[in-house]
Motif scaffolding. Structure first.
Motif, mmCIF file in Angstrom:
data_model
loop_
_atom_site.group_PDB
_atom_site.id
_atom_site.type_symbol
_atom_site.label_atom_id
_atom_site.label_comp_id
_atom_site.label_asym_id
_atom_site.label_seq_id
_atom_site.Cartn_x
_atom_site.Cartn_y
_atom_site.Cartn_z
ATOM 1 N N VAL A 23 0.561 -1.058 -0.322
ATOM 2 C CA VAL A 23 -0.176 -0.140 0.292
ATOM 3 C C VAL A 23 0.963 1.212 0.073
ATOM 4 O O VAL A 23 0.229 2.161 -0.846
ATOM 5 C CB VAL A 23 -1.148 -0.064 1.271
ATOM 6 C CG1 VAL A 23 -0.248 0.624 2.371
ATOM 7 C CG2 VAL A 23 -2.237 0.769 1.203
ATOM 8 N N ASN A 24 2.216 1.516 0.445
ATOM 9 C CA ASN A 24 3.127 2.426 0.277
ATOM 10 C C ASN A 24 3.527 2.259 -1.582
ATOM 11 O O ASN A 24 3.848 3.610 -0.952
ATOM 12 C CB ASN A 24 4.156 2.128 1.304
ATOM 13 C CG ASN A 24 5.074 3.517 1.918
ATOM 14 O OD1 ASN A 24 4.576 4.124 2.869
ATOM 15 N ND2 ASN A 24 5.403 3.518 0.973
ATOM 16 N N LEU A 25 3.384 1.366 -1.801
ATOM 17 C CA LEU A 25 3.983 1.761 -3.231
ATOM 18 C C LEU A 25 2.766 2.203 -3.896
ATOM 19 O O LEU A 25 2.858 3.031 -5.094
ATOM 20 C CB LEU A 25 4.543 0.207 -3.848
ATOM 21 C CG LEU A 25 5.692 -0.349 -3.225
ATOM 22 C CD1 LEU A 25 6.144 -1.592 -3.705
ATOM 23 C CD2 LEU A 25 6.585 0.576 -3.755
ATOM 24 N N LEU A 26 1.738 2.050 -3.672
ATOM 25 C CA LEU A 26 -0.020 2.447 -4.236
ATOM 26 C C LEU A 26 0.345 4.210 -3.888
ATOM 27 O O LEU A 26 -0.058 4.878 -4.876
ATOM 28 C CB LEU A 26 -0.673 1.364 -3.555
ATOM 29 C CG LEU A 26 -1.140 0.165 -4.276
ATOM 30 C CD1 LEU A 26 -2.508 -0.761 -4.072
ATOM 31 C CD2 LEU A 26 -1.302 0.400 -5.932
ATOM 32 N N TRP A 27 0.525 4.059 -2.555
ATOM 33 C CA TRP A 27 0.782 5.621 -2.435
ATOM 34 C C TRP A 27 1.753 6.228 -3.765
ATOM 35 O O TRP A 27 1.321 7.544 -3.869
ATOM 36 C CB TRP A 27 1.208 5.682 -0.688
ATOM 37 C CG TRP A 27 1.051 7.239 -0.642
ATOM 38 C CD1 TRP A 27 -0.376 7.883 -0.247
ATOM 39 C CD2 TRP A 27 1.787 8.332 -0.563
ATOM 40 N NE1 TRP A 27 -0.117 9.188 -0.509
ATOM 41 C CE2 TRP A 27 1.646 9.661 -0.356
ATOM 42 C CE3 TRP A 27 3.299 8.005 -0.515
ATOM 43 C CZ2 TRP A 27 2.006 10.484 0.257
ATOM 44 C CZ3 TRP A 27 4.331 9.079 -0.442
ATOM 45 C CH2 TRP A 27 3.510 10.547 -0.485
ATOM 46 N N ILE A 28 2.617 6.138 -3.434
ATOM 47 C CA ILE A 28 3.818 6.367 -4.259
ATOM 48 C C ILE A 28 2.706 6.736 -5.817
ATOM 49 O O ILE A 28 3.299 7.750 -6.978
ATOM 50 C CB ILE A 28 4.783 5.826 -4.167
ATOM 51 C CG1 ILE A 28 5.533 6.321 -2.424
ATOM 52 C CG2 ILE A 28 5.705 6.479 -4.885
ATOM 53 C CD1 ILE A 28 7.053 5.736 -2.365
ATOM 54 N N MET A 29 2.542 5.521 -6.403
ATOM 55 C CA MET A 29 2.439 5.179 -7.790
ATOM 56 C C MET A 29 1.018 6.441 -7.807
ATOM 57 O O MET A 29 1.121 7.260 -9.320
ATOM 58 C CB MET A 29 1.787 3.869 -7.986
ATOM 59 C CG MET A 29 1.203 3.772 -9.698
ATOM 60 S SD MET A 29 0.676 2.374 -9.817
ATOM 61 C CE MET A 29 -0.248 2.136 -9.041
ATOM 62 N N PHE A 30 0.010 6.648 -7.053
ATOM 63 C CA PHE A 30 -0.908 7.908 -7.761
ATOM 64 C C PHE A 30 -0.620 8.341 -6.980
ATOM 65 O O PHE A 30 -1.384 9.633 -7.225
ATOM 66 C CB PHE A 30 -2.392 7.043 -6.038
ATOM 67 C CG PHE A 30 -2.992 4.936 -6.801
ATOM 68 C CD1 PHE A 30 -3.998 5.741 -8.067
ATOM 69 C CD2 PHE A 30 -2.857 3.906 -6.758
ATOM 70 C CE1 PHE A 30 -5.024 4.873 -8.542
ATOM 71 C CE2 PHE A 30 -3.783 2.762 -7.009
ATOM 72 C CZ PHE A 30 -4.213 3.456 -8.533
ATOM 73 N N THR A 31 0.363 8.991 -6.125
ATOM 74 C CA THR A 31 0.809 10.447 -6.077
ATOM 75 C C THR A 31 0.673 10.947 -6.588
ATOM 76 O O THR A 31 1.427 11.838 -8.224
ATOM 77 C CB THR A 31 1.601 10.492 -5.055
ATOM 78 O OG1 THR A 31 0.894 10.001 -3.402
ATOM 79 C CG2 THR A 31 2.032 11.558 -4.558
ATOM 80 N N LEU A 32 1.721 10.059 -7.855
ATOM 81 C CA LEU A 32 2.454 10.468 -8.925
ATOM 82 C C LEU A 32 1.403 10.621 -10.067
ATOM 83 O O LEU A 32 1.515 10.739 -11.375
ATOM 84 C CB LEU A 32 3.880 9.807 -9.325
ATOM 85 C CG LEU A 32 5.057 9.534 -8.492
ATOM 86 C CD1 LEU A 32 5.797 8.233 -9.505
ATOM 87 C CD2 LEU A 32 5.515 10.936 -8.768
ATOM 88 N N LEU A 33 0.522 10.083 -9.852
ATOM 89 C CA LEU A 33 -0.822 9.589 -11.050
ATOM 90 C C LEU A 33 -1.393 10.691 -11.379
ATOM 91 O O LEU A 33 -1.805 11.198 -12.808
ATOM 92 C CB LEU A 33 -1.626 8.872 -11.032
ATOM 93 C CG LEU A 33 -2.810 8.165 -11.666
ATOM 94 C CD1 LEU A 33 -2.494 7.768 -13.108
ATOM 95 C CD2 LEU A 33 -3.869 7.584 -11.125
ATOM 96 N N GLY A 34 -1.368 11.349 -10.126
ATOM 97 C CA GLY A 34 -1.689 12.814 -10.200
ATOM 98 C C GLY A 34 -0.681 13.680 -10.170
ATOM 99 O O GLY A 34 -1.035 15.197 -10.160
#
Length: 215
Positions: A23-34
């Motif tokens: 979920v930490n990696l998801l947070w990084i990925m979705f932060t970059l997505l926006g």
């Protein structure tokens, strides 16, 4: 069949650690997505929504699908809230920068600004747990986060100390940051905030029972 004993405990800890990393990696990925600016708020809201489920004992749900659902649903609202926070940060910072002269009355203003900064920090500590726990409008999120932080100062201090200790740990072991920094902090804040919510609910129930008995 769920394993018991030492092996079962080791398995459960391993699963929990892997989930935090994921979920930490998801947070990084979705932060970059926006594009970071528009991604950090909905990504953080989704992160807290996931950790809230874990804190409440909900483990069997699709993490990616659930994360994506919260990210999409809260994209606009969370970014509006983020804009409010950004404006408040700029106002506090600019006011501090304007008070550089060594005039006696400015010391008083500095103390006032410091007090307002502490209040702002309290709001930020409880803001995301309140956001994912209640359905409110934007000003109510800020108000309730502040009231909870002031109403339960011991919990607020414990959250602050816990965040500080976790940050010290990650500074000593920076290799853990991409895998555990945000998820671990989010889980700890949510766990402590959930304790606060339970206290609030318990008091509400006690008042309700007392009111019913009085009638």
């Amino acid at each position: 069949m769920e394993m018991g004993g030492l092996m079962g405990g080791f398995y459960r800890v391993s699963v929990h650690i892997s989930r935090l990393a994921y979920v930490n990696l998801l947070w990084i990925m979705f932060t970059l997505l926006g594009g970071v600016v528009l991604g950090i708020m909905p990504a953080t809201v989704a992160l807290f929504a996931i950790t809230r489920k874990w804190v409440n004992g909900q483990d069997e749900f699709p993490i990616f699908k659930t994360y994506w659902k919260y990210y999409k649903a809260e994209f606009l609202k969370s970014n509006l809230l983020g804009f409010i926070l950004f404006v408040l940060i700029i106002l506090l910072y600019n006011n501090f920068m304007l008070l550089q002269n060594d005039v006696i009355w400015m010391d008083i203003v500095r103390y006032i600004l410091f007090f307002l900064t502490v209040l702002f920090a309290i709001v930020v500590i409880f803001l995301f747990p309140v956001y994912v726990h209640f359905q409110l409008n934007l000003p109510q999120y800020l108000r309730d986060a502040l009231f909870l932080g002031l109403g339960y100062p011991v919990h607020t201090v414990l959250i602050g100390v816990g965040i500080f200790l976790l940050q010290m740990l990650f500074m000593k072991l920076p290799g853990l940051i991409p895998f555990f920094a945000m998820s671990t902090i989010s889980y700890y804040i949510m766990w402590m905030a959930n304790t606060t919510f339970n206290h609030v609910e318990k008091k509400r129930q006690e008042k309700l029972q007392a009111s019913l008995q009085a009638n």
